[in-house]
Enzyme design. Structure first.
Site, mmCIF file in Angstrom:
data_model
loop_
_atom_site.group_PDB
_atom_site.id
_atom_site.type_symbol
_atom_site.label_atom_id
_atom_site.label_comp_id
_atom_site.label_asym_id
_atom_site.label_seq_id
_atom_site.Cartn_x
_atom_site.Cartn_y
_atom_site.Cartn_z
ATOM 1 N N SER A 1 -44.957 39.318 -18.341
ATOM 2 C CA SER A 1 -45.859 38.637 -17.440
ATOM 3 C C SER A 1 -45.658 37.135 -17.553
ATOM 4 O O SER A 1 -45.185 36.636 -18.578
ATOM 5 C CB SER A 1 -47.306 38.998 -17.802
ATOM 6 O OG SER A 1 -48.214 38.513 -16.852
ATOM 7 N N GLY B 1 -44.701 40.542 -12.606
ATOM 8 C CA GLY B 1 -45.292 39.572 -13.505
ATOM 9 C C GLY B 1 -44.779 38.164 -13.250
ATOM 10 O O GLY B 1 -44.512 37.402 -14.174
ATOM 11 N N GLU C 1 -44.204 44.690 -8.613
ATOM 12 C CA GLU C 1 -45.581 44.397 -9.005
ATOM 13 C C GLU C 1 -45.691 42.906 -9.327
ATOM 14 O O GLU C 1 -45.447 42.500 -10.463
ATOM 15 C CB GLU C 1 -45.964 45.249 -10.218
ATOM 16 C CG GLU C 1 -45.825 46.747 -9.966
ATOM 17 C CD GLU C 1 -45.912 47.584 -11.242
ATOM 18 O OE1 GLU C 1 -46.340 47.037 -12.285
ATOM 19 O OE2 GLU C 1 -45.537 48.767 -11.189
ATOM 20 N N PRO C 2 -46.054 42.082 -8.339
ATOM 21 C CA PRO C 2 -46.111 40.641 -8.585
ATOM 22 C C PRO C 2 -47.081 40.220 -9.671
ATOM 23 O O PRO C 2 -46.977 39.117 -10.207
ATOM 24 C CB PRO C 2 -46.545 40.074 -7.224
ATOM 25 C CG PRO C 2 -46.107 41.101 -6.238
ATOM 26 C CD PRO C 2 -46.276 42.418 -6.934
ATOM 27 N N GLY C 3 -48.044 41.083 -10.017
ATOM 28 C CA GLY C 3 -48.975 40.749 -11.089
ATOM 29 C C GLY C 3 -49.973 39.695 -10.655
ATOM 30 O O GLY C 3 -50.476 39.697 -9.536
ATOM 31 N N ARG C 4 -50.227 38.744 -11.554
ATOM 32 C CA ARG C 4 -51.244 37.726 -11.294
ATOM 33 C C ARG C 4 -50.886 36.800 -10.128
ATOM 34 O O ARG C 4 -51.734 36.053 -9.642
ATOM 35 C CB ARG C 4 -51.443 36.878 -12.553
ATOM 36 C CG ARG C 4 -50.355 35.851 -12.780
ATOM 37 C CD ARG C 4 -50.500 35.135 -14.089
ATOM 38 N NE ARG C 4 -50.184 36.022 -15.190
ATOM 39 C CZ ARG C 4 -50.423 35.718 -16.470
ATOM 40 N NH1 ARG C 4 -50.962 34.568 -16.778
ATOM 41 N NH2 ARG C 4 -50.111 36.574 -17.419
ATOM 42 N N CYS D 1 -70.780 30.603 -29.797
ATOM 43 C CA CYS D 1 -70.852 30.241 -31.214
ATOM 44 C C CYS D 1 -69.505 30.476 -31.890
ATOM 45 O O CYS D 1 -69.367 31.310 -32.791
ATOM 46 C CB CYS D 1 -71.953 31.049 -31.895
ATOM 47 S SG CYS D 1 -72.358 30.452 -33.550
ATOM 48 N N GLU D 2 -68.484 29.776 -31.407
ATOM 49 C CA GLU D 2 -67.121 29.860 -31.927
ATOM 50 C C GLU D 2 -66.467 28.496 -31.781
ATOM 51 O O GLU D 2 -66.495 27.911 -30.688
ATOM 52 C CB GLU D 2 -66.278 30.884 -31.159
ATOM 53 C CG GLU D 2 -66.722 32.318 -31.270
ATOM 54 C CD GLU D 2 -66.352 32.943 -32.596
ATOM 55 O OE1 GLU D 2 -65.453 32.413 -33.281
ATOM 56 O OE2 GLU D 2 -66.972 33.964 -32.948
ATOM 57 N N TYR E 1 -57.426 37.650 -14.750
ATOM 58 C CA TYR E 1 -57.790 37.795 -16.158
ATOM 59 C C TYR E 1 -58.959 36.907 -16.572
ATOM 60 O O TYR E 1 -59.157 36.665 -17.754
ATOM 61 C CB TYR E 1 -56.573 37.553 -17.063
ATOM 62 C CG TYR E 1 -55.407 38.420 -16.674
ATOM 63 C CD1 TYR E 1 -55.490 39.802 -16.799
ATOM 64 C CD2 TYR E 1 -54.252 37.883 -16.129
ATOM 65 C CE1 TYR E 1 -54.445 40.614 -16.416
ATOM 66 C CE2 TYR E 1 -53.188 38.681 -15.751
ATOM 67 C CZ TYR E 1 -53.289 40.052 -15.888
ATOM 68 O OH TYR E 1 -52.251 40.852 -15.494
#
Length: 457
Positions: free
Chosen positions: A230, A268, A310-313, A385-386, A415
């Protein structure tokens, strides 16, 4: 930089390629998309929110459909473009993809249910995954799915049994690993040997799986499936992987007389997240892949197969930005003695986990007004809280940024909402679609009542 496009005052780098086609600034510096400005969006729908440009989504879907259709037309074969459900899927988006001539790739029962609810025909849906449940397989077969992507040898018997139960011949693709490692991060490269997906060509498992599928009358071997990663910008990786998959297809035909009719070459394709990056051009990608498919098949003496990609994002990521409201602005002296301005927003790693997962880079802009102030070195952080809850590690934001301002982070269509969590019991943001001055809620904002409804005490 065009004056009517987003930009950080004082910054010379052109950011226009990071925003969807219908994003502009009004005369007073307010960001707007398709005629609706962010002040209106924030007032009516709150923040944080994912804001999607519907026309941009449709345009990008058509661009990939047309690019691959045109590139492979001289070879006399059909190309199917699959929208990546995992990037972001809701019923409206699945419907848009179908309306624009795309098919839908799913990898879980939930994604499959969403595509079916959207009215996508089963024959235009694929289901893959390295650990499909029996229930997911049953639902896919019952829906008349166009292809189930076999990911391990143990699935052969399970798919055949599902076909027997439903009285249907199951269309199967076999996912193979080519040893080609490509992608923007080790975790998203999916074709090197030491990983969970697919059957190795070099190790012999791929051929073993193909032969096993051919032996089962309940199964129909419809294709080979390859996906190398990807966020890929260099088409040469696809060229190497394609050669290996087509050689495997020819070898199977020599051994059995069966020529697999379709090859899925994955995708991807990369998109720009930061200034200076360039989103992959679908026309150039399609042209290079068509060239290598044609030449390799000629060298092997085999007909060119039906192709799927599948071009993905690449279709959905650039269509969307995340709108945040600034809470706390705090100057912090760093270890090298310089000052960094920490800008805390009302979202964070719960709506965009990619920076903490993959060290992914993003940029951010003041979205609610213009500013003549000089840019300062800023870090946009979330409310969780990170200490690792960072949205943008290095941003150039105006020195006069204050609580209540709106900031926007582009290229969050993939995503973001799909990987969002309820960490710290934070409800997930809505997804808003804007088109020609009209706003539609595609996915509503979660509420605390939603969270508590799952708690049975």
């Amino acid at each position: 930089m065009a004056a009517d496009r987003p930009g950080v005052p004082g910054e010379a780098i052109d950011l226009t390629n990071l925003w969807s086609r219908n994003v502009r600034r009004t005369g007073d510096g307010v960001l707007e998309v398709a005629g609706v400005d962010v002040l209106q969006l924030a007032a009516e729908y709150g923040t944080p929110a994912f804001v999607m440009d519907e026309d941009d989504f449709r345009t990008r879907a058509r661009a990939y459909r047309d690019a691959f259709t045109d590139a492979f037309a001289p070879l006399g074969v059909t190309v199917d473009v699959y929208y990546a459900g995992k990037a972001f899927l809701c019923t409206a988006v699945a419907r848009w993809a179908h309306e624009e001539g795309l098919r839908v790739d799913t990898c879980t029962g939930g994604e499959l249910a969403t595509a079916l609810r959207a009215g996508v025909p089963g024959a235009h849906i694929g289901l893959h995954g390295n650990n499909k449940s029996d229930d997911e397989i049953d639902r896919a077969v019952e829906a008349g799915i166009g292809r189930l992507v076999l990911d391990s040898l143990g699935e052969v018997d399970r798919l055949a049994e599902a076909g027997r139960r439903h009285g249907r011949r199951v269309p199967v693709m076999v996912r193979v690993t080519t040893g080609v490692h490509a992608g923007g991060h080790e975790f998203v490269a999916t074709a090197h040997e030491d990983q969970k997906f697919g059957l190795s060509i070099a190790g012999g498992q791929a051929m073993e799986g193909l032969l096993a599928v051919l032996e089962r009358p309940e199964l129909e071997l419809v294709g080979l499936h390859s996906h190398i990663g990807s966020q890929i910008f260099d088409a040469s990786a696809f060229e190497v992987a394609t050669a290996k998959v087509l050689a495997l297809r020819a070898e199977l035909a020599d051994r059995t007389g069966y020529l697999v009719p379709e090859v899925d070459l994955g995708g991807g394709y990369g998109v720009a997240y930061l200034p200076g990056e360039v989103t992959a051009d679908p026309v150039e990608v399609a042209r290079r892949i068509a060239t290598v498919v044609g030449s390799d098949c000629a060298a092997l003496g085999t007909p060119v197969p039906r192709i799927s990609v599948e071009p993905g994002r690449a279709i959905v990521a650039p269509t969307t930005f995340t709108l945040y409201r600034v809470g706390v602005v705090k100057p912090v002296t760093t270890d090298d003695g310089t000052v960094r301005t920490y800008v805390s927003v009302d979202g964070g790693m719960s709506d965009n986990p990619r920076p903490v997962l993959y060290e992914a880079g993003y940029t951010a802009e003041l979205a609610s007004r213009t500013s003549a102030a000089a840019p300062v070195r800023a870090r946009v952080v979330g409310k969780h809280c990170e200490s690792g809850d960072v949205v943008v590690h290095d941003a150039a934001l105006p020195a006069d940024i204050v609580p209540g301002d709106l900031v926007a982070t582009p290229v969050t269509g993939a995503y973001g909402r799909s990987m969002a969590s309820n960490y710290n019991s934070v409800p997930r943001p809505p997804v808003l679609a804007v088109r020609a001055g009209t706003v539609r809620v595609l996915v509503r904002r979660e509420t605390e009542e939603d969270l508590l409804a799952l708690d049975v005490g």
